[in-house]
Design a protein around this motif. Sequence first.
Motif, PDB file in Angstrom:
ATOM      1  N   GLN A  64       0.836  -1.200   0.000  1.00  0.00           N
ATOM      2  CA  GLN A  64       0.000   0.000   0.000  1.00  0.00           C
ATOM      3  C   GLN A  64       0.868   1.247   0.000  1.00  0.00           C
ATOM      4  O   GLN A  64       2.029   1.211   0.386  1.00  0.00           O
ATOM      5  CB  GLN A  64      -0.907   0.000   1.230  1.00  0.00           C
ATOM      6  N   LYS A  65       0.282   2.354  -0.363  1.00  0.00           N
ATOM      7  CA  LYS A  65       1.017   3.601  -0.588  1.00  0.00           C
ATOM      8  C   LYS A  65       1.927   4.023   0.562  1.00  0.00           C
ATOM      9  O   LYS A  65       3.073   4.378   0.333  1.00  0.00           O
ATOM     10  CB  LYS A  65       0.027   4.720  -0.902  1.00  0.00           C
ATOM     11  N   ASN A  66       1.475   3.993   1.795  1.00  0.00           N
ATOM     12  CA  ASN A  66       2.278   4.514   2.904  1.00  0.00           C
ATOM     13  C   ASN A  66       2.860   3.429   3.804  1.00  0.00           C
ATOM     14  O   ASN A  66       3.080   3.644   4.981  1.00  0.00           O
ATOM     15  CB  ASN A  66       1.439   5.483   3.744  1.00  0.00           C
ATOM     16  N   THR A  67       3.121   2.251   3.264  1.00  0.00           N
ATOM     17  CA  THR A  67       3.689   1.171   4.054  1.00  0.00           C
ATOM     18  C   THR A  67       5.195   1.405   4.216  1.00  0.00           C
ATOM     19  O   THR A  67       5.901   1.578   3.231  1.00  0.00           O
ATOM     20  CB  THR A  67       3.438  -0.193   3.373  1.00  0.00           C
ATOM     21  N   PRO A  68       5.693   1.412   5.447  1.00  0.00           N
ATOM     22  CA  PRO A  68       7.112   1.699   5.689  1.00  0.00           C
ATOM     23  C   PRO A  68       8.000   0.469   5.469  1.00  0.00           C
ATOM     24  O   PRO A  68       8.559  -0.097   6.399  1.00  0.00           O
ATOM     25  CB  PRO A  68       7.124   2.145   7.151  1.00  0.00           C
ATOM     26  N   ILE A  69       8.126   0.026   4.223  1.00  0.00           N
ATOM     27  CA  ILE A  69       8.915  -1.155   3.865  1.00  0.00           C
ATOM     28  C   ILE A  69      10.179  -0.699   3.142  1.00  0.00           C
ATOM     29  O   ILE A  69      10.123   0.107   2.222  1.00  0.00           O
ATOM     30  CB  ILE A  69       8.101  -2.089   2.934  1.00  0.00           C
ATOM     31  N   ASP A  70      11.325  -1.250   3.558  1.00  0.00           N
ATOM     32  CA  ASP A  70      12.600  -0.938   2.912  1.00  0.00           C
ATOM     33  C   ASP A  70      13.127  -2.115   2.102  1.00  0.00           C
ATOM     34  O   ASP A  70      13.902  -1.937   1.170  1.00  0.00           O
ATOM     35  CB  ASP A  70      13.629  -0.534   3.964  1.00  0.00           C
ATOM     36  N   ALA A  71      12.726  -3.339   2.463  1.00  0.00           N
ATOM     37  CA  ALA A  71      13.202  -4.531   1.757  1.00  0.00           C
ATOM     38  C   ALA A  71      12.077  -5.547   1.685  1.00  0.00           C
ATOM     39  O   ALA A  71      11.295  -5.691   2.619  1.00  0.00           O
ATOM     40  CB  ALA A  71      14.404  -5.132   2.486  1.00  0.00           C
ATOM     41  N   VAL A  72      12.008  -6.265   0.549  1.00  0.00           N
ATOM     42  CA  VAL A  72      10.959  -7.266   0.358  1.00  0.00           C
ATOM     43  C   VAL A  72      11.528  -8.464  -0.397  1.00  0.00           C
ATOM     44  O   VAL A  72      12.362  -8.312  -1.292  1.00  0.00           O
ATOM     45  CB  VAL A  72       9.743  -6.657  -0.387  1.00  0.00           C
ATOM     46  N   VAL A  73      11.094  -9.659  -0.005  1.00  0.00           N
ATOM     47  CA  VAL A  73      11.460 -10.882  -0.721  1.00  0.00           C
ATOM     48  C   VAL A  73      10.599 -10.935  -1.982  1.00  0.00           C
ATOM     49  O   VAL A  73       9.377 -10.903  -1.895  1.00  0.00           O
ATOM     50  CB  VAL A  73      11.201 -12.135   0.150  1.00  0.00           C
ATOM     51  N   ILE A  74      11.254 -11.003  -3.144  1.00  0.00           N
ATOM     52  CA  ILE A  74      10.497 -11.050  -4.399  1.00  0.00           C
ATOM     53  C   ILE A  74      10.648 -12.393  -5.112  1.00  0.00           C
ATOM     54  O   ILE A  74      10.011 -12.616  -6.129  1.00  0.00           O
ATOM     55  CB  ILE A  74      10.880  -9.895  -5.345  1.00  0.00           C
ATOM     56  N   GLY A  75      11.493 -13.282  -4.576  1.00  0.00           N
ATOM     57  CA  GLY A  75      11.643 -14.599  -5.190  1.00  0.00           C
ATOM     58  C   GLY A  75      12.417 -15.538  -4.287  1.00  0.00           C
ATOM     59  O   GLY A  75      13.229 -15.107  -3.476  1.00  0.00           O
ATOM     60  N   ILE A  76      12.130 -16.833  -4.437  1.00  0.00           N
ATOM     61  CA  ILE A  76      12.880 -17.879  -3.757  1.00  0.00           C
ATOM     62  C   ILE A  76      13.741 -18.560  -4.824  1.00  0.00           C
ATOM     63  O   ILE A  76      13.220 -18.994  -5.858  1.00  0.00           O
ATOM     64  CB  ILE A  76      11.940 -18.898  -3.084  1.00  0.00           C
ATOM     65  N   VAL A  77      15.046 -18.643  -4.583  1.00  0.00           N
ATOM     66  CA  VAL A  77      15.979 -19.188  -5.568  1.00  0.00           C
ATOM     67  C   VAL A  77      15.896 -20.719  -5.547  1.00  0.00           C
ATOM     68  O   VAL A  77      16.160 -21.341  -4.520  1.00  0.00           O
ATOM     69  CB  VAL A  77      17.422 -18.723  -5.279  1.00  0.00           C
ATOM     70  N   ASP A  78      15.538 -21.315  -6.696  1.00  0.00           N
ATOM     71  CA  ASP A  78      15.518 -22.774  -6.830  1.00  0.00           C
ATOM     72  C   ASP A  78      16.895 -23.298  -7.204  1.00  0.00           C
ATOM     73  O   ASP A  78      17.354 -24.306  -6.678  1.00  0.00           O
ATOM     74  CB  ASP A  78      14.509 -23.206  -7.898  1.00  0.00           C
ATOM     75  N   SER A  79      17.544 -22.629  -8.134  1.00  0.00           N
ATOM     76  CA  SER A  79      18.895 -23.003  -8.531  1.00  0.00           C
ATOM     77  C   SER A  79      19.565 -21.783  -9.146  1.00  0.00           C
ATOM     78  O   SER A  79      18.909 -20.801  -9.485  1.00  0.00           O
ATOM     79  CB  SER A  79      18.884 -24.171  -9.520  1.00  0.00           C
ATOM     80  N   MET A  80      20.875 -21.880  -9.277  1.00  0.00           N
ATOM     81  CA  MET A  80      21.643 -20.749  -9.785  1.00  0.00           C
ATOM     82  C   MET A  80      22.856 -21.300 -10.530  1.00  0.00           C
ATOM     83  O   MET A  80      23.462 -22.276 -10.085  1.00  0.00           O
ATOM     84  CB  MET A  80      22.076 -19.901  -8.582  1.00  0.00           C
ATOM     85  N   GLU A  81      23.182 -20.684 -11.648  1.00  0.00           N
ATOM     86  CA  GLU A  81      24.366 -21.075 -12.408  1.00  0.00           C
ATOM     87  C   GLU A  81      25.217 -19.835 -12.606  1.00  0.00           C
ATOM     88  O   GLU A  81      24.738 -18.812 -13.091  1.00  0.00           O
ATOM     89  CB  GLU A  81      23.972 -21.652 -13.765  1.00  0.00           C
ATOM     90  N   VAL A  82      26.470 -19.927 -12.210  1.00  0.00           N
ATOM     91  CA  VAL A  82      27.409 -18.831 -12.372  1.00  0.00           C
ATOM     92  C   VAL A  82      28.468 -19.251 -13.366  1.00  0.00           C
ATOM     93  O   VAL A  82      29.126 -20.287 -13.179  1.00  0.00           O
ATOM     94  CB  VAL A  82      28.061 -18.453 -11.020  1.00  0.00           C
ATOM     95  N   ILE A  83      28.631 -18.493 -14.436  1.00  0.00           N
ATOM     96  CA  ILE A  83      29.615 -18.793 -15.453  1.00  0.00           C
ATOM     97  C   ILE A  83      30.840 -17.927 -15.208  1.00  0.00           C
ATOM     98  O   ILE A  83      30.768 -16.709 -15.295  1.00  0.00           O
ATOM     99  CB  ILE A  83      29.043 -18.556 -16.873  1.00  0.00           C
ATOM    100  N   LYS A  84      31.952 -18.565 -14.879  1.00  0.00           N
ATOM    101  CA  LYS A  84      33.205 -17.855 -14.601  1.00  0.00           C
ATOM    102  C   LYS A  84      33.941 -17.573 -15.896  1.00  0.00           C
ATOM    103  O   LYS A  84      33.931 -18.381 -16.825  1.00  0.00           O
ATOM    104  CB  LYS A  84      34.104 -18.684 -13.688  1.00  0.00           C
ATOM    105  N   ASP A  85      34.591 -16.423 -15.938  1.00  0.00           N
ATOM    106  CA  ASP A  85      35.431 -16.065 -17.069  1.00  0.00           C
ATOM    107  C   ASP A  85      36.641 -16.997 -17.080  1.00  0.00           C
ATOM    108  O   ASP A  85      37.264 -17.253 -16.060  1.00  0.00           O
ATOM    109  CB  ASP A  85      35.872 -14.608 -16.936  1.00  0.00           C
ATOM    110  N   GLU A  86      37.017 -17.508 -18.265  1.00  0.00           N
ATOM    111  CA  GLU A  86      38.143 -18.447 -18.369  1.00  0.00           C
ATOM    112  C   GLU A  86      39.461 -17.819 -17.955  1.00  0.00           C
ATOM    113  O   GLU A  86      40.386 -18.524 -17.573  1.00  0.00           O
ATOM    114  CB  GLU A  86      38.253 -18.978 -19.799  1.00  0.00           C
ATOM    115  N   ASP A  87      39.573 -16.486 -18.000  1.00  0.00           N
ATOM    116  CA  ASP A  87      40.821 -15.809 -17.644  1.00  0.00           C
ATOM    117  C   ASP A  87      41.012 -15.709 -16.142  1.00  0.00           C
ATOM    118  O   ASP A  87      42.078 -15.349 -15.690  1.00  0.00           O
ATOM    119  CB  ASP A  87      40.861 -14.397 -18.259  1.00  0.00           C
ATOM    120  N   GLU A  88      40.009 -16.014 -15.362  1.00  0.00           N
ATOM    121  CA  GLU A  88      40.114 -15.892 -13.899  1.00  0.00           C
ATOM    122  C   GLU A  88      40.788 -17.077 -13.285  1.00  0.00           C
ATOM    123  O   GLU A  88      40.768 -18.158 -13.687  1.00  0.00           O
ATOM    124  CB  GLU A  88      38.727 -15.698 -13.265  1.00  0.00           C
TER     125      GLU A  88
END
Length: 92
Positions: free
Chosen positions: A68-92
Amino acid sequence: MMLGKVIGSIWATQKEEGMKNIKLLLVQPISVEDEPLGQLMIAADRIGAGKGERVIISRGSPARMIFQKNTPIDAVVIGIVDSMEVIKDEDE
Protein backbone atom coordinates in the motif's frame (compact mmCIF):
# COMPACT_ATOMS: atom_id res chain seq x y z
CA MET A 1 18.12 -6.61 -6.37
CA MET A 2 20.34 -8.78 -4.25
CA LEU A 3 20.72 -12.33 -3.02
CA GLY A 4 20.09 -13.23 0.60
CA LYS A 5 19.71 -16.21 2.89
CA VAL A 6 16.83 -16.39 5.36
CA ILE A 7 18.26 -16.96 8.83
CA GLY A 8 15.13 -16.40 10.91
CA SER A 9 11.80 -14.69 11.45
CA ILE A 10 10.81 -11.50 13.26
CA TRP A 11 7.57 -11.29 15.23
CA ALA A 12 6.08 -7.91 16.14
CA THR A 13 2.62 -7.78 17.64
CA GLN A 14 2.50 -3.99 17.30
CA LYS A 15 3.11 -2.71 13.75
CA GLU A 16 2.25 0.30 11.64
CA GLU A 17 -1.23 0.11 10.08
CA GLY A 18 -0.02 -0.80 6.58
CA MET A 19 2.11 -3.67 7.90
CA LYS A 20 -0.59 -5.84 9.42
CA ASN A 21 -0.49 -9.45 8.20
CA ILE A 22 2.96 -9.00 6.65
CA LYS A 23 5.51 -11.70 7.57
CA LEU A 24 8.97 -10.34 8.45
CA LEU A 25 12.17 -12.31 7.87
CA LEU A 26 15.75 -11.83 9.07
CA VAL A 27 17.93 -12.06 5.95
CA GLN A 28 21.72 -12.19 5.52
CA PRO A 29 22.83 -10.70 2.18
CA ILE A 30 25.10 -13.19 0.36
CA SER A 31 27.43 -13.39 -2.63
CA VAL A 32 26.89 -15.86 -5.49
CA GLU A 33 29.34 -18.11 -3.61
CA ASP A 34 26.99 -18.04 -0.55
CA GLU A 35 29.43 -15.89 1.44
CA PRO A 36 27.88 -13.34 3.86
CA LEU A 37 27.92 -9.73 2.62
CA GLY A 38 27.19 -6.71 4.78
CA GLN A 39 24.70 -6.35 7.61
CA LEU A 40 21.60 -8.38 8.32
CA MET A 41 18.30 -6.92 7.15
CA ILE A 42 14.64 -7.36 7.89
CA ALA A 43 12.58 -8.05 4.77
CA ALA A 44 8.84 -8.29 4.25
CA ASP A 45 7.71 -11.59 2.75
CA ARG A 46 4.42 -12.36 0.99
CA ILE A 47 5.60 -15.44 -0.94
CA GLY A 48 6.38 -17.81 1.93
CA ALA A 49 10.17 -18.08 2.13
CA GLY A 50 11.56 -20.13 5.00
CA LYS A 51 14.69 -20.45 7.09
CA GLY A 52 17.74 -21.56 5.12
CA GLU A 53 16.35 -20.60 1.70
CA ARG A 54 18.20 -18.34 -0.71
CA VAL A 55 15.98 -15.43 -1.76
CA ILE A 56 15.97 -12.45 -4.10
CA ILE A 57 15.54 -9.15 -2.26
CA SER A 58 14.41 -5.80 -3.62
CA ARG A 59 15.12 -2.68 -1.57
CA GLY A 60 14.05 0.96 -1.39
CA SER A 61 11.31 2.47 -3.56
CA PRO A 62 10.81 -0.65 -5.72
CA ALA A 63 10.12 -2.65 -2.54
CA ARG A 64 7.50 -0.14 -1.38
CA MET A 65 5.64 -0.32 -4.71
CA ILE A 66 4.47 -3.86 -3.89
CA PHE A 67 2.55 -2.68 -0.83
CA GLN A 68 0.00 0.00 0.00
CA LYS A 69 1.02 3.60 -0.59
CA ASN A 70 2.28 4.51 2.90
CA THR A 71 3.69 1.17 4.05
CA PRO A 72 7.11 1.70 5.69
CA ILE A 73 8.91 -1.16 3.86
CA ASP A 74 12.60 -0.94 2.91
CA ALA A 75 13.20 -4.53 1.76
CA VAL A 76 10.96 -7.27 0.36
CA VAL A 77 11.46 -10.88 -0.72
CA ILE A 78 10.50 -11.05 -4.40
CA GLY A 79 11.64 -14.60 -5.19
CA ILE A 80 12.88 -17.88 -3.76
CA VAL A 81 15.98 -19.19 -5.57
CA ASP A 82 15.52 -22.77 -6.83
CA SER A 83 18.89 -23.00 -8.53
CA MET A 84 21.64 -20.75 -9.78
CA GLU A 85 24.37 -21.07 -12.41
CA VAL A 86 27.41 -18.83 -12.37
CA ILE A 87 29.62 -18.79 -15.45
CA LYS A 88 33.21 -17.86 -14.60
CA ASP A 89 35.43 -16.06 -17.07
CA GLU A 90 38.14 -18.45 -18.37
CA ASP A 91 40.82 -15.81 -17.64
CA GLU A 92 40.11 -15.89 -13.90
